[in-house]
Design an enzyme around this catalytic site. Sequence first.
Site, PDB file in Angstrom:
ATOM      1  NE  ARG A   1       1.694 -48.448  -8.676  1.00 16.68           N
ATOM      2  CZ  ARG A   1       0.929 -47.707  -7.693  1.00 16.68           C
ATOM      3  NH1 ARG A   1       1.663 -47.080  -7.842  1.00 16.68           N
ATOM      4  NH2 ARG A   1       0.075 -47.886  -7.437  1.00 16.68           N
TER       5      ARG A   1
ATOM      6  NE  ARG B   1      -6.427  -4.380  -2.499  1.00 11.18           N
ATOM      7  CZ  ARG B   1      -6.971  -4.425  -1.671  1.00 11.18           C
ATOM      8  NH1 ARG B   1      -5.970  -4.177  -0.323  1.00 11.18           N
ATOM      9  NH2 ARG B   1      -8.306  -3.984  -1.871  1.00 11.18           N
TER      10      ARG B   1
ATOM     11  CG  MET C   1      -3.321  -6.323  10.301  1.00 10.04           C
ATOM     12  SD  MET C   1      -1.208  -6.177  10.194  1.00 10.04           S
ATOM     13  CE  MET C   1      -1.014  -6.650   7.989  1.00 10.04           C
TER      14      MET C   1
ATOM     15  NE  ARG D   1      -5.175   3.392   3.421  1.00 12.39           N
ATOM     16  CZ  ARG D   1      -5.373   3.904   2.453  1.00 12.39           C
ATOM     17  NH1 ARG D   1      -4.898   4.930   2.382  1.00 12.39           N
ATOM     18  NH2 ARG D   1      -6.035   3.223   1.909  1.00 12.39           N
TER      19      ARG D   1
ATOM     20  CB  CYS E   1       3.768 -40.786 -10.934  1.00 17.72           C
ATOM     21  SG  CYS E   1       4.537 -42.137  -9.708  1.00 17.72           S
TER      22      CYS E   1
ATOM     23  CD  GLU F   1       7.017 -46.659  -5.071  1.00 19.93           C
ATOM     24  OE1 GLU F   1       5.749 -45.952  -4.492  1.00 19.93           O
ATOM     25  OE2 GLU F   1       6.823 -48.237  -5.561  1.00 19.93           O
TER      26      GLU F   1
ATOM     27  N   GLY G   1       8.143 -41.569  -7.253  1.00 26.28           N
ATOM     28  CA  GLY G   1       6.445 -42.407  -6.685  1.00 26.28           C
ATOM     29  C   GLY G   1       6.885 -41.353  -4.800  1.00 26.28           C
ATOM     30  CB  THR G   2       6.850 -37.778  -4.272  1.00 31.85           C
ATOM     31  OG1 THR G   2       5.954 -37.216  -5.145  1.00 31.85           O
ATOM     32  CG2 THR G   2       7.953 -37.272  -5.233  1.00 31.85           C
ATOM     33  CG  ASN G   3       1.994 -40.044  -3.170  1.00 37.35           C
ATOM     34  OD1 ASN G   3       1.825 -38.720  -3.319  1.00 37.35           O
ATOM     35  ND2 ASN G   3       0.383 -40.352  -3.979  1.00 37.35           N
ATOM     36  CG  ASP G   4       4.177 -45.723  -1.140  1.00 40.14           C
ATOM     37  OD1 ASP G   4       4.095 -45.592   0.002  1.00 40.14           O
ATOM     38  OD2 ASP G   4       3.962 -45.900  -1.897  1.00 40.14           O
TER      39      ASP G   4
ATOM     40  CB  SER H   1       8.010 -42.841 -11.994  1.00 35.45           C
ATOM     41  OG  SER H   1       6.579 -41.895 -12.407  1.00 35.45           O
TER      42      SER H   1
ATOM     43  N   GLY I   1      -8.270  -6.690   4.168  1.00 35.39           N
ATOM     44  CA  GLY I   1      -8.882  -6.529   5.184  1.00 35.39           C
ATOM     45  C   GLY I   1      -8.464  -7.409   6.612  1.00 35.39           C
TER      46      GLY I   1
ATOM     47  CG  HIS J   1     -14.167  -9.740   4.226  1.00 35.26           C
ATOM     48  ND1 HIS J   1     -15.124 -10.553   4.939  1.00 35.26           N
ATOM     49  CD2 HIS J   1     -13.090  -9.347   4.816  1.00 35.26           C
ATOM     50  CE1 HIS J   1     -13.489 -11.128   5.559  1.00 35.26           C
ATOM     51  NE2 HIS J   1     -12.932 -10.833   5.278  1.00 35.26           N
TER      52      HIS J   1
ATOM     53  NE  ARG K   1      -2.703 -44.085  -8.192  1.00 33.98           N
ATOM     54  CZ  ARG K   1      -3.206 -43.178  -8.728  1.00 33.98           C
ATOM     55  NH1 ARG K   1      -3.624 -42.717 -10.345  1.00 33.98           N
ATOM     56  NH2 ARG K   1      -2.354 -41.974  -8.133  1.00 33.98           N
TER      57      ARG K   1
ATOM     58  CE  LYS L   1      -4.496  -0.739   2.515  1.00 35.80           C
ATOM     59  NZ  LYS L   1      -4.251  -0.268   3.676  1.00 35.80           N
TER      60      LYS L   1
ATOM     61  CE1 TYR M   1       6.161 -39.335 -16.116  1.00 29.25           C
ATOM     62  CE2 TYR M   1       8.204 -39.296 -17.321  1.00 29.25           C
ATOM     63  CZ  TYR M   1       6.999 -39.944 -15.889  1.00 29.25           C
ATOM     64  OH  TYR M   1       7.684 -40.577 -15.657  1.00 29.25           O
TER      65      TYR M   1
HETATM   66  P1  ADP Z   1      -8.119  -2.174   4.172  1.00 32.10           P
HETATM   67  O1  ADP Z   1      -6.537  -2.634   3.759  1.00 32.10           O
HETATM   68  O2  ADP Z   1      -8.951  -2.754   4.295  1.00 32.10           O
HETATM   69  O3  ADP Z   1      -8.522  -1.816   2.129  1.00 32.10           O
HETATM   70  P2  ADP Z   1      -7.482   0.761   4.050  1.00 32.10           P
HETATM   71  O4  ADP Z   1      -6.573   1.267   4.716  1.00 32.10           O
HETATM   72  O5  ADP Z   1      -7.451   1.278   2.181  1.00 32.10           O
HETATM   73  O6  ADP Z   1      -8.286  -0.304   4.212  1.00 32.10           O
HETATM   74  O7  ADP Z   1      -8.865   1.652   4.654  1.00 32.10           O
HETATM   75  C1  ADP Z   1      -9.872   1.187   4.518  1.00 32.10           C
HETATM   76  C2  ADP Z   1     -10.812   2.181   3.779  1.00 32.10           C
HETATM   77  O8  ADP Z   1     -10.731   3.567   5.104  1.00 32.10           O
HETATM   78  C3  ADP Z   1     -10.758   2.447   2.579  1.00 32.10           C
HETATM   79  O9  ADP Z   1     -12.191   2.479   2.275  1.00 32.10           O
HETATM   80  C4  ADP Z   1      -9.827   3.658   2.323  1.00 32.10           C
HETATM   81  O10 ADP Z   1     -10.882   3.792   0.771  1.00 32.10           O
HETATM   82  C5  ADP Z   1     -10.723   4.539   2.931  1.00 32.10           C
HETATM   83  N1  ADP Z   1      -9.685   5.711   3.819  1.00 32.10           N
HETATM   84  C6  ADP Z   1      -8.294   5.170   4.442  1.00 32.10           C
HETATM   85  N2  ADP Z   1      -8.297   6.106   4.612  1.00 32.10           N
HETATM   86  C7  ADP Z   1      -8.352   7.683   3.860  1.00 32.10           C
HETATM   87  C8  ADP Z   1      -8.190   8.681   4.370  1.00 32.10           C
HETATM   88  N3  ADP Z   1      -6.837   8.875   4.272  1.00 32.10           N
HETATM   89  N4  ADP Z   1      -9.137   9.228   3.515  1.00 32.10           N
HETATM   90  C9  ADP Z   1     -10.904   8.921   3.089  1.00 32.10           C
HETATM   91  N5  ADP Z   1     -10.696   7.918   3.456  1.00 32.10           N
HETATM   92  C10 ADP Z   1      -9.421   7.129   3.528  1.00 32.10           C
HETATM   93 MG    MG Z   2      -7.902  -0.992   1.249  1.00 36.34          MG
HETATM   94 MG    MG Z   3      -6.306  -3.446   6.099  1.00 38.16          MG
END
Ligand code: ADP
Ligand code: MG
Ligand code: MG
Length: 913
Positions: free
Chosen positions: A616, A338, A103, A92, A867, A780, A801-804, A799, A101, A454, A560, A23, A887
């Site tokens: 086999r 991203r 953190m 953030r 295999c 194997e 036989g990585t399980n055995d 060949s 989602g 999410h 087999r 980010k 292969y």
């Molecule tokens: P995540 O990693 O879960 O996407 P973000 O850090 O992107 O979390 O933030 C969660 C939400 O908050 C997102 O919708 C993001 O656009 C919004 N957000 C983060 N920073 C700002 C900011 N400085 N101004 C307005 N919205 C923000």
């Molecule tokens: Mg985000």
């Molecule tokens: Mg986050």
Amino acid sequence: MNPQYSYSFNSGDGKNKALLGGKGANLCEMTQLGLNVPPGFVITTQTCLLYLENKLLPAGLLDEVHQQIADIERATGKTFGGASEPLLVSVRSGSAISMPGMMDTILNLGLNKQTLTGLIEMTDDPRFAYDAYRRFIQLFGKVALGIEDEKFDSHFNEVKRAAGIKADVALNSEQLQEISNRFLKVVHEETGKPFPEDVYEQLEIAIKAVFNSWLGKRAVDYRREFHITPDVANGTAVNIVTMVFGNMGDDCATGVGFTRNPGTGANEMYGEYLVNAQGEDVVAGIRTPKPVQEMAQEMPEQYRQLVELRNKLEAHYHEVQDYEYTIERGVLYCLQTRNGKMNAAAMVKSSIDMVKEGLIDKERALLRINPELLEQLLLPQLARNHHNQPIAQGLPASPGAACGKCVFDADTAVRLGKTGEELILVREETKPEDIHGFFAAQGVLTSRGGKTSHAAVVARGMGKACVAGAEDIKVDVRSRIAMVGDILIKEGDLITIDGSNGNIYLGRIPTIPPSFSEELKTLLSWADSIAKLRVHANVDTPETARLAASYGAKGIGLCRTERMFNAADRLPLVVDMILAQNTEEREAALAKLFPIQRDDFQQLFEAMSPHPVTVRLLDPPMHEFLPNEHQLLDEIDALKHYLTIIKGQRVTLETLAKPHELPAPFNRLNEEVVIDALAKKQMMLNKVLELYEVNPMLGHRGVRLGMSYPEIYRMQIRSILEAAARCVKQKTPVEPEIMVPQVITAQELIKVRQYVDEIQAEVESQYKLKLNFKFGTMIETVRACTRADRLATTAAFFSFGTNDLTQATFSFSREDAENKFLPLYEESGLLQDNPFETLDVEGVGRLMKMAVELGRKQRPDLKIGICGEHGGHPRSIRFCHNIGLNYVSCSAPRIPIARLAAAHAKLLEEAAG
Ligand code: ADP
Ligand code: MG
Ligand code: MG
């Protein structure tokens, strides 16, 4: 001098994701590209590691933070903690790998009683200010101070209820003020301390909270599940970003977008936005957003800016982007970008399109797709001709169809999932803490939230079916029921969801296997032209062989033969063979099996022609073809019982007047059949007891059977060679390979080779032709690895036989390990991965490498493959490429994955070398 702990967006290196997190690096990159990013800075991942090591922020960090804030103040004309024109920021997290989602972000940091007044003055909008305030207190309370959401939500809902209000937007400033005051009290009660007023204290607490979240359970679980090791991502960065507001009125909005359609890959504007809302509202699915196309009418100038942003992002990154933005008073700000996570079909289509558009080359087109993703393209679809009516429809959030029993929370999903149940996780909306439920379920259904909620994002990433935002479904998690109109769905009821169109059905609907798109064929043909490894299939029947060939298999790496033995019409013959008292009896039984096996092989060779087919010879211990002891005892018991009844009834009936008119079931013939059956079962039981082994997997199996019962191996060898001869006669090119299992010494191979030589001579003279085939061995056992040079004097191919071989290397039996101690070993880090899923390169791999070197020293043109199940796993494939195998062989559905992985192995080898 101290290391630099932080970088402003103007100065950070946008390529250094390891240091700045994904980010942060992208915020720097976008800023330096001239895109409109609110001013801010990144605290490095190294700082996070220092903090976690010493449980203390490094000396000098806070000075740097003051300096950075001062720069932002200069750039924005606002003051952090200021009584007028207050500067607010978001805090953030962001590590090198995007973990959606994982953190949480804190918004509106910098609000306190004083700055609140400043904000009201500045915006002349008390409602807006209190709304920001209550959001901040709750988020800060939850994320930084660890107070549960429910503590806040109950107050929030109480105020709403008291005011008779449904939608959050209808709350007025007094009500929001009331909520803020209650929230402040909640914090005081829960933490025993007043809410921090000092804005730098707020910032310090928030920074520490982000750092600590790196070691939180959620994050640790996620990293384990996705094999994110410290060399991939180590520590999280902290991004501190000037707040911009999408909720200051109707010229404001917030949204998320993809530069292409992540469901189909189509090159078009894609995304959702909400007018007068803050970012979290879209992601959390609290309000249902509008498709971005509507912005063209609603806010034409901003839409134009957005199209421009999207084009610049793709042109710069040469990759589909997933971006977040906010429009504040008509001005567009980009808050994040991203690489877009798309489903497999969309990845494939966009790869082909971007090559055509000249945006990327073929190598990049291949490398941008994670091979495992292709599994989705072989996902089940609902049978087209089913007549079920959907009971509801939501958004098609992640494709594929799934059926299972409803569960309403993640913990229950995990519990039931362990027993092998197929499940659909049904929630109002999902949150990061539900992640373990996603792993356990076949599909996810939510009643709220959009295609970027999410649930949708996580399910897509995992390739699981997801229907989101099905608003007609009322989910009541507490009573563990859901209602659709007056239809009641209880926990445990079967439902089917179709993530490709959003339909939801009651009960189970049959599914059909998907077909190969032209785009995928093109992509995989590019892969084949680069890859060095060939991809073969592990298949045992002509039908699966044809399927494998249609997926692009260039041979069969493992057939087999015991699978053929187990078919219903053959098993009785196999049982006769096992029950035989002497060689003659056994040969008589084998003579009946022979034509059947020969025809099986012929069909298999035809299905795979002209590619090689490795057969086999019989491998499993014989008792596997017999019922088990308890089952036999039960059956014998039942038969004895039955016999008594027949006898009793016959005697009764015979005392009647006209005994010759006995009804059919009570005649002597019938009695004889039962007596015969009893005798046979008794023989089976004796045989089962005779065959009993303490450790069957280390017992009388594999080539050891071929040594004790040469007539079995001879029958199989004759079947293979005659099948080949018949193919040659009808001009079907074939390349049979005879493979001996469980070999430990060259003497075993020499002995089997003698059978082959004799039979070959007979078949060649019988059919009047010369046969072309290969003779080789599985590797194997540990001894086979250490004696590979000797084995290569007789074997033309190896060949693995990585399980055995894995069981042998670890001295674990797989079943016991996986059921008893392996989970503990993985969780406590005693072992990084389950070696039966991920090839243990350091241990088993070392033996393989030794075998390859010894074998090729003896026979430079030795053909070598794998295999075992690992042959279909990209990381193992890469290893196989690196040690010079010819292969890999895997199950049919993994062939596309293996083809792409084989190309990756070659491309990444070059990049490394
Ligand atoms: P995540 O990693 O879960 O996407 P973000 O850090 O992107 O979390 O933030 C969660 C939400 O908050 C997102 O919708 C993001 O656009 C919004 N957000 C983060 N920073 C700002 C900011 N400085 N101004 C307005 N919205 C923000
Ligand atoms: Mg985000
Ligand atoms: Mg986050």
